[in-house]
Design a protein around this motif. Sequence first.
Motif, PDB file in Angstrom:
ATOM      1  N   ALA A   1      37.033  34.623  49.531  1.00 46.41           N
ATOM      2  CA  ALA A   1      35.854  35.303  49.835  1.00 46.41           C
ATOM      3  C   ALA A   1      34.849  34.515  50.549  1.00 46.41           C
ATOM      4  O   ALA A   1      35.306  33.275  51.040  1.00 46.41           O
ATOM      5  CB  ALA A   1      35.242  35.294  48.187  1.00 46.41           C
ATOM      6  N   ASN A   2      33.931  35.115  51.057  1.00 45.96           N
ATOM      7  CA  ASN A   2      32.923  34.581  51.918  1.00 45.96           C
ATOM      8  C   ASN A   2      33.212  34.422  53.432  1.00 45.96           C
ATOM      9  O   ASN A   2      32.548  34.746  54.408  1.00 45.96           O
ATOM     10  CB  ASN A   2      32.432  33.147  51.834  1.00 45.96           C
TER      11      ASN A   2
ATOM     12  N   TYR B   1      28.662  35.165  52.820  1.00 48.87           N
ATOM     13  CA  TYR B   1      28.432  34.870  51.275  1.00 48.87           C
ATOM     14  C   TYR B   1      28.173  36.008  50.421  1.00 48.87           C
ATOM     15  O   TYR B   1      27.258  37.109  50.710  1.00 48.87           O
ATOM     16  CB  TYR B   1      27.356  33.958  51.096  1.00 48.87           C
ATOM     17  N   ASP B   2      29.127  36.436  49.487  1.00 51.97           N
ATOM     18  CA  ASP B   2      29.250  37.698  48.602  1.00 51.97           C
ATOM     19  C   ASP B   2      29.299  38.942  49.227  1.00 51.97           C
ATOM     20  O   ASP B   2      29.249  39.822  48.633  1.00 51.97           O
ATOM     21  CB  ASP B   2      27.866  37.662  47.890  1.00 51.97           C
TER      22      ASP B   2
ATOM     23  N   HIS C   1      29.578  39.459  41.656  1.00 53.80           N
ATOM     24  CA  HIS C   1      29.719  39.654  43.054  1.00 53.80           C
ATOM     25  C   HIS C   1      31.161  40.485  43.357  1.00 53.80           C
ATOM     26  O   HIS C   1      32.115  40.304  42.608  1.00 53.80           O
ATOM     27  CB  HIS C   1      29.811  38.405  43.811  1.00 53.80           C
TER      28      HIS C   1
ATOM     29  N   ASP D   1      33.028  40.180  46.555  1.00 57.33           N
ATOM     30  CA  ASP D   1      33.859  39.778  47.675  1.00 57.33           C
ATOM     31  C   ASP D   1      35.316  39.326  47.285  1.00 57.33           C
ATOM     32  O   ASP D   1      36.080  39.054  48.182  1.00 57.33           O
ATOM     33  CB  ASP D   1      32.936  38.731  48.476  1.00 57.33           C
ATOM     34  N   ASN D   2      35.579  38.907  45.994  1.00 55.88           N
ATOM     35  CA  ASN D   2      36.881  38.678  45.739  1.00 55.88           C
ATOM     36  C   ASN D   2      37.620  39.951  44.956  1.00 55.88           C
ATOM     37  O   ASN D   2      38.707  40.196  45.410  1.00 55.88           O
ATOM     38  CB  ASN D   2      37.089  37.500  44.441  1.00 55.88           C
TER      39      ASN D   2
ATOM     40  N   THR E   1      32.113  27.899  39.315  1.00 50.57           N
ATOM     41  CA  THR E   1      31.353  28.884  40.244  1.00 50.57           C
ATOM     42  C   THR E   1      29.896  29.016  39.893  1.00 50.57           C
ATOM     43  O   THR E   1      29.240  28.919  41.010  1.00 50.57           O
ATOM     44  CB  THR E   1      32.130  30.329  40.116  1.00 50.57           C
TER      45      THR E   1
ATOM     46  N   ARG F   1      27.194  28.054  42.815  1.00 49.51           N
ATOM     47  CA  ARG F   1      26.171  28.759  42.959  1.00 49.51           C
ATOM     48  C   ARG F   1      24.772  28.479  42.844  1.00 49.51           C
ATOM     49  O   ARG F   1      23.837  28.609  43.679  1.00 49.51           O
ATOM     50  CB  ARG F   1      26.251  30.374  42.361  1.00 49.51           C
TER      51      ARG F   1
ATOM     52  N   ARG G   1      27.636  23.321  50.055  1.00 50.91           N
ATOM     53  CA  ARG G   1      28.568  23.035  49.026  1.00 50.91           C
ATOM     54  C   ARG G   1      29.786  21.865  49.694  1.00 50.91           C
ATOM     55  O   ARG G   1      30.595  21.424  48.626  1.00 50.91           O
ATOM     56  CB  ARG G   1      29.725  24.206  49.026  1.00 50.91           C
TER      57      ARG G   1
ATOM     58  N   GLY H   1      35.874  30.702  48.960  1.00 52.49           N
ATOM     59  CA  GLY H   1      35.073  30.997  47.923  1.00 52.49           C
ATOM     60  C   GLY H   1      34.078  29.903  47.383  1.00 52.49           C
ATOM     61  O   GLY H   1      33.601  29.377  48.528  1.00 52.49           O
ATOM     62  N   ALA H   2      34.169  29.558  46.273  1.00 52.11           N
ATOM     63  CA  ALA H   2      33.153  28.636  45.714  1.00 52.11           C
ATOM     64  C   ALA H   2      33.845  27.190  45.737  1.00 52.11           C
ATOM     65  O   ALA H   2      33.071  26.064  45.458  1.00 52.11           O
ATOM     66  CB  ALA H   2      32.693  28.973  44.444  1.00 52.11           C
TER      67      ALA H   2
HETATM   68  N1  HSE Z   1      31.037  34.680  46.840  1.00 50.12           N
HETATM   69  C1  HSE Z   1      31.280  33.795  45.835  1.00 50.12           C
HETATM   70  C2  HSE Z   1      30.673  32.588  46.087  1.00 50.12           C
HETATM   71  C3  HSE Z   1      32.791  33.830  45.782  1.00 50.12           C
HETATM   72  O1  HSE Z   1      30.782  32.124  46.953  1.00 50.12           O
HETATM   73  O2  HSE Z   1      30.078  32.039  45.152  1.00 50.12           O
HETATM   74  C4  HSE Z   1      33.190  32.924  44.561  1.00 50.12           C
HETATM   75  O3  HSE Z   1      33.497  33.608  43.405  1.00 50.12           O
END
Ligand code: HSE
Length: 323
Positions: free
Chosen positions: A23-24, A29-30, A149, A151-152, A197, A201, A249, A275-276
């Motif tokens: 994801a992302n 993001y999202d 979300h 995106d996954n 996660t 976030r 991150r 992702g995260a």
């Molecule tokens: N879009 C989400 C994030 C993906 O970056 O927190 C991770 O679940």
Amino acid sequence: MASSFAKTYTRSSVRVSAPATIANLGPGYDIIGMALNEPRDIVEVSLEKEGGDLVAIEGVGSEAISCDPKKNSAAVAGRAVLEKVGRDDLYLKMKIIKGVPPKSGLGSSGASSAAGAYSVNLLLGMPLRGEDLLQCAMEGERAACGSPHADNVAPALFGGVVFISSFKPIKVVRFDALKNLEIVVITPEVEIGEEKTKIARQILPASVPLQDIVLQTQAFGKLLVGLMKGDVVLMGEGISGDVIIERARAKLIPKFEDLKRRALEAGAYGFSISGAGPSVFALCSNNMGKQLGANLKSILEEEGIRSSCSVHLNAEEGVKVVS
Ligand code: HSE
């Protein structure tokens, strides 16, 4: 979105699988993610007239995942389907075989959610299509990390690369899978608490300078235009251009800057957090992934940090029936 779900099944139980996802893709993001060819989660489900929802779970990292049907992503997503179509008189008997490692940044809960929603929908004769089904799968994500979300779950359902073009109502645009490219994933072994996660976030900035918004918009534009034109260099520059989420991150990921620099110097098109996190990924040309992965892994090894490395393709298929 036009649905690709062609078959309708009338069976007492089904077994489906859904893939890991990234994801992302850097700055999205999202709102964007891609399906990987492997690993995959498998969900077996039947619908019962009595007994309450039942969840059993086995496989990679399953000891860390709740069997409580109110907390388990696959079961929550499956129940959301039952409720949406007015069949909440039925109960789920579900078995989940985890292939996607939890807390790795590879869309573990997204894969389970997608498989949970799809399998139940299939047993009901496919009353839900496209975004309606996605909305149910997103409830599984909400159960896993407090945020629904997409995106996954969207690429886990639909395959390829999926852009979330609207939240309310939820709408997606799907791109065919990227061809002749490899995706290297490095997962450092780091201490990860519960609610990974959620925490990843929470550390994101509540507001950002306008100049960063300009750069982030530009990076996402490159990613999207690159995808539309099939220009992998532009796409890679976009992926590497996240100045907001990655910056916040990166400190959670050991040697992040070194990994990114080495990947891009070695010729990867793009590099960012998956992702995260804590997984990171590099998009590179065919047959380059294995060598690049070993190269990146050695950076962590030199610091005494263990990691796993895998090379993937962008999968055309998302969730599917397995025998
Ligand atoms: N879009 C989400 C994030 C993906 O970056 O927190 C991770 O679940």
